[in-house]
Motif scaffolding. Structure first.
Motif, PDB file in Angstrom:
ATOM      1  N   ASP A 205      20.261  31.424 -11.167  1.00 28.72           N
ATOM      2  CA  ASP A 205      19.451  30.912  -9.822  1.00 28.72           C
ATOM      3  C   ASP A 205      20.414  30.074  -8.997  1.00 28.72           C
ATOM      4  O   ASP A 205      20.487  30.337  -8.034  1.00 28.72           O
ATOM      5  N   GLY A 206      20.929  29.381  -9.806  1.00 26.56           N
ATOM      6  CA  GLY A 206      21.809  28.122  -9.094  1.00 26.56           C
ATOM      7  C   GLY A 206      23.114  28.782  -8.384  1.00 26.56           C
ATOM      8  O   GLY A 206      23.512  28.621  -7.165  1.00 26.56           O
ATOM      9  N   LEU A 207      23.765  29.952  -9.099  1.00 31.90           N
ATOM     10  CA  LEU A 207      24.815  30.716  -8.535  1.00 31.90           C
ATOM     11  C   LEU A 207      24.184  31.348  -7.160  1.00 31.90           C
ATOM     12  O   LEU A 207      24.788  31.342  -6.110  1.00 31.90           O
ATOM     13  N   LYS A 208      22.794  31.937  -7.533  1.00 28.15           N
ATOM     14  CA  LYS A 208      22.687  32.854  -6.315  1.00 28.15           C
ATOM     15  C   LYS A 208      22.316  32.102  -5.152  1.00 28.15           C
ATOM     16  O   LYS A 208      22.525  32.415  -4.070  1.00 28.15           O
ATOM     17  N   ARG A 209      21.852  30.958  -5.330  1.00 26.22           N
ATOM     18  CA  ARG A 209      21.618  29.884  -4.174  1.00 26.22           C
ATOM     19  C   ARG A 209      22.892  29.694  -3.505  1.00 26.22           C
ATOM     20  O   ARG A 209      22.868  29.434  -2.438  1.00 26.22           O
ATOM     21  N   HIS A 210      23.854  29.284  -4.138  1.00 25.73           N
ATOM     22  CA  HIS A 210      25.160  29.027  -3.854  1.00 25.73           C
ATOM     23  C   HIS A 210      25.745  30.040  -2.873  1.00 25.73           C
ATOM     24  O   HIS A 210      26.233  30.074  -1.693  1.00 25.73           O
ATOM     25  N   ASN A 211      25.601  31.277  -3.340  1.00 29.65           N
ATOM     26  CA  ASN A 211      26.207  32.300  -2.749  1.00 29.65           C
ATOM     27  C   ASN A 211      25.199  32.658  -1.474  1.00 29.65           C
ATOM     28  O   ASN A 211      26.053  33.442  -0.513  1.00 29.65           O
ATOM     29  N   TYR A 212      24.169  32.496  -1.663  1.00 27.91           N
ATOM     30  CA  TYR A 212      23.370  32.689  -0.289  1.00 27.91           C
ATOM     31  C   TYR A 212      23.922  32.071   0.872  1.00 27.91           C
ATOM     32  O   TYR A 212      24.015  32.452   1.958  1.00 27.91           O
ATOM     33  N   TYR A 213      24.058  30.666   0.437  1.00 25.94           N
ATOM     34  CA  TYR A 213      24.497  29.815   1.725  1.00 25.94           C
ATOM     35  C   TYR A 213      25.820  30.211   2.133  1.00 25.94           C
ATOM     36  O   TYR A 213      26.588  30.330   3.127  1.00 25.94           O
ATOM     37  N   ARG A 214      26.806  30.521   0.946  1.00 26.68           N
ATOM     38  CA  ARG A 214      28.338  30.778   1.027  1.00 26.68           C
ATOM     39  C   ARG A 214      28.365  31.964   1.907  1.00 26.68           C
ATOM     40  O   ARG A 214      29.371  32.055   2.715  1.00 26.68           O
ATOM     41  N   LYS A 215      27.497  33.039   1.909  1.00 21.04           N
ATOM     42  CA  LYS A 215      27.418  34.375   2.529  1.00 21.04           C
ATOM     43  C   LYS A 215      27.556  34.036   4.044  1.00 21.04           C
ATOM     44  O   LYS A 215      28.290  34.623   4.780  1.00 21.04           O
ATOM     45  N   TYR A 216      26.760  33.085   4.675  1.00 23.15           N
ATOM     46  CA  TYR A 216      26.842  32.966   6.117  1.00 23.15           C
ATOM     47  C   TYR A 216      27.855  31.819   6.333  1.00 23.15           C
ATOM     48  O   TYR A 216      27.946  31.789   7.664  1.00 23.15           O
ATOM     49  N   HIS A 217      28.529  31.348   5.698  1.00 24.23           N
ATOM     50  CA  HIS A 217      29.604  30.174   5.925  1.00 24.23           C
ATOM     51  C   HIS A 217      30.878  30.908   5.809  1.00 24.23           C
ATOM     52  O   HIS A 217      31.997  30.240   5.659  1.00 24.23           O
ATOM     53  N   LYS A 218      31.110  32.234   5.612  1.00 27.00           N
ATOM     54  CA  LYS A 218      32.201  32.940   5.478  1.00 27.00           C
ATOM     55  C   LYS A 218      33.145  32.438   4.236  1.00 27.00           C
ATOM     56  O   LYS A 218      34.178  32.420   4.200  1.00 27.00           O
ATOM     57  N   SER A 219      32.475  32.077   3.367  1.00 24.10           N
ATOM     58  CA  SER A 219      33.077  31.572   1.886  1.00 24.10           C
ATOM     59  C   SER A 219      33.283  32.559   0.961  1.00 24.10           C
ATOM     60  O   SER A 219      34.394  32.231   0.170  1.00 24.10           O
ATOM     61  N   GLY A 220      32.592  33.500   0.837  1.00 23.09           N
ATOM     62  CA  GLY A 220      32.707  34.411  -0.277  1.00 23.09           C
ATOM     63  C   GLY A 220      31.943  34.183  -1.517  1.00 23.09           C
ATOM     64  O   GLY A 220      31.701  32.868  -1.794  1.00 23.09           O
ATOM     65  N   PRO A 221      31.562  35.076  -2.206  1.00 26.70           N
ATOM     66  CA  PRO A 221      30.854  34.613  -3.150  1.00 26.70           C
ATOM     67  C   PRO A 221      31.328  34.014  -4.652  1.00 26.70           C
ATOM     68  O   PRO A 221      32.839  34.210  -4.645  1.00 26.70           O
TER      69      PRO A 221
END
Length: 588
Positions: A205-221
């Motif tokens: 869940d921690g990873l999923k929440r990280h990647n959720y935000y990163r998706k919108y900041h063009k950071s990649g999963p």
């Protein structure tokens, strides 16, 4: 007949004729007399000696008899004492035997009671485990059913029952994923951790929440790695065992991959014994720092903390590990480690990008109705009057609750540049401004939660500042003891803590930052039930606790650039679980 003329005549010896003979006679007589005298003396001496001897023998006899009598009396006395001693020893031995017998019987009784209690506890535990197992199976069944349902609705594979977490950025829509609150109930030495399956869920869940935000900041999963997960979990357990908040050293983290590994920490304390936390709570707390980040300049725009946010969305970080543990004092620690680490070489402009809007996923705000608009204007006007005494240049802080309008008050950034022993503090006037701003921000929120305003007191201000300096000197994050706080007023005094680390040298902080961080916990509070939905809520409930009327605030920075904020409250909140009578929902 013849006649005779013989006459008897005494004739004197003629000494003249024989003088030597006469002298001899005289000497003999004299010798005889002397011998007689000597003989008499000898006899008298013998007689005396005889008497002395007899007297001596008599005395010796008497002395012998006396000694024999004394010896007899001594033996009789010793015999009597021996008998008395033996009788006393017999009585003491009997008493000792009686005590030992009673002690043995008491221990046997206690042992029997202990075994009965253990047996009862074992049965209760088994019953509890059975119920928990049934409840878990029921939840798993419900989760499985929900998962199947979610799959049919094209949701992600990890979605199960839990608490939906809203976005904290108006350019990012609410996350449709659900994050399960996992209990920290497995005892490990002196601390508590999740079960293995719950820990894996927390990490996913921690990873999923990280990647959720990163998706919108063009950071990649990013992806989880066993190395980072193991390190993060081990260090979370280390913090919980010490009940202190401090980063692991660069040298320790460098051993994982041989180069720079980043780290974010999250901490909270709660009075509740059954603590649960979902994998999104810490990530949301770190992401909240976006409000202070300047994407144009690539740094903090007002001196606020941004390092956790920038690490979260750092493009160069591609691997993640997470861990969580609870101390025996109910302090919860979350650790996240990143590789390659973020906040590296100040390369923010090439790694931290603003969130992108999308017409497909952004919820458009509805037009405000005239009545609501008018009400908001009235509220703003009232707040202007409430805070006009402290208006000055500074950073305007937005509300974190849609029912509360933005606070029109400005909160001045104060530098923590005055060296005091080994720590850094504001100067006196800046500290007083920081404390006033902290009070103002408290009362701003409390007004909408029907709690009434608080006032600053010197007793609480002094205690909070002293303890903030103590934390900075130790460079550790832990609550002061209930016993120490009780000395202030003789009863319960509450406490909120806030902490961050920054690589920036010129650290500044405004009085609202910590208060906003504590208030953000409102998203996890259930006003109907008067308890948490699964996340941390203790700082929020203390902030708006109706029974708290006095406040003190302190701030200090360690030599390692860790900043600590302490707030103390009297009468303390979170008391006797009386939430429904002290914590009320916000009214617009």
């Amino acid at each position: 007949m013849g006649c005779s003329n013989d006459k008897s005549v005494d004739v004197e010896p003629d000494t003249k004729k024989n003088p030597e003979s006469n002298k001899e006679n005289i000497d003999q007589n004299q010798i005889q007399k002397e011998n007689e005298v000597k003989e008499q003396e000898r006899k008298e001496k013998e007689l005396k000696e005889q008497k002395d001897k007899e007297e001596k023998e008599r005395k010796e006899k008497e002395d012998q008899e006396r000694k024999e009598k004394e010896l007899k009396e001594q033996k009789e006395r010793e015999e009597k004492e021996r008998k008395e001693r033996e009788e006393k020893e017999r009585i003491e031995r009997e008493e000792k035997d009686r005590i030992e017998r009673e002690e043995k019987e008491r221990k046997e009784k206690e042992e029997q009671e202990r075994k009965e209690k253990e047996e009862q506890a074992r049965k209760e535990k088994e019953e509890q485990e059975r119920k928990e197992k049934e409840e878990k199976e029921r939840k798993e069944k419900e989760e499985k059913e929900k998962e199947e349902k979610d799959k049919n609705e094209s949701t992600t594979k990890d979605e199960e029952t839990g608490n939906e977490v809203e976005s904290h950025n108006d350019k990012i829509p609410s996350d449709p994923g659900h994050y399960l609150a996992v209990p920290l109930g497995v005892k490990k030495n002196k601390i508590f951790v999740p079960s293995k399956s719950d820990l894996e869920r927390f990490q996913r869940d921690g990873l999923k929440r990280h990647n959720y935000y990163r998706k919108y900041h063009k950071s990649g999963p990013m992806e989880l790695t066993q190395k980072l997960n193991d390190y993060a979990q081990k260090y979370a357990e280390t913090l919980a065992a010490k009940n202190t908040m401090q980063h692991s050293t660069h040298e320790q983290r460098e051993k994982i991959y041989g180069d720079w590994t980043g780290e974010n920490l999250y901490y909270f304390w709660t009075s509740e014994s059954d603590v649960e936390i979902n994998g999104a709570a810490a990530v949301d707390s770190w992401y909240d720092e976006i409000k202070d980040y300047d994407f144009v300049k690539g740094g903090s725009k007002n001196g606020g903390v941004v390092g956790h946010f920038t690490q979260l969305v750092w493009k160069g970080s591609t691997q993640l590990g997470m861990g969580v543990a609870k101390s025996s004092q109910n302090s919860v620690f979350v650790v996240a480690n990143y590789h390659f680490g973020g906040n590296f070489n100040n390369d923010y402009l090439n790694n931290v990008f603003p969130a992108e809007e999308s017409a497909d996923n952004v919820k458009k705000p509805e037009p405000k109705k005239e009545a609501a608009k008018k009400e908001e204007e009235e509220n703003n006007k009232k707040i202007d009057e409430l805070t006009k005494d402290d208006e000055s240049s500074g950073s305007e802080v937005k509300s974190h609750n849609s029912k509360i309008p933005s606070d029109p008050g400005h909160y001045l950034e104060v530098p923590l540049g005055v060296k005091k022993d080994k720590v850094f503090v504001p100067n006196q006037s800046d500290l007083e401004r920081f404390q006033r701003d902290g009070l103002k921000r408290h009362n701003y929120y409390r007004k909408y939660h029907q709690s009434g305003p608080m006032v600053l007191t010197k007793v609480l201000n002094d205690y909070a500042q002293k303890y903030a300096e103590t934390l900075a000197a130790k460079n550790t994050m832990q609550h002061s003891s209930d016993k120490d706080r009780k000395k202030l007023y003789g009863d319960w005094t509450g406490e909120n803590l806030y902490y961050f680390w920054t690589s920036a040298s010129g650290v500044t902080l405004n009085g609202a930052a910590a208060v906003d961080s504590w208030y953000d916990e409102i998203k996890d509070y259930d006003f109907k039930k008067g308890k948490s939905k699964g996340g941390v809520v203790g700082h929020f409930t203390q902030l708006v606790w109706k029974g708290s009327t006095q406040l003190g605030i302190g701030v200090a920075r360690s030599s390692q650039n860790s900043v600590f904020v302490v707030a103390n409250y009297h009468f303390g909140g979170n008391f006797n679980n009386d939430y429904l009578n002290n914590v009320f929902p916000a009214k617009a």
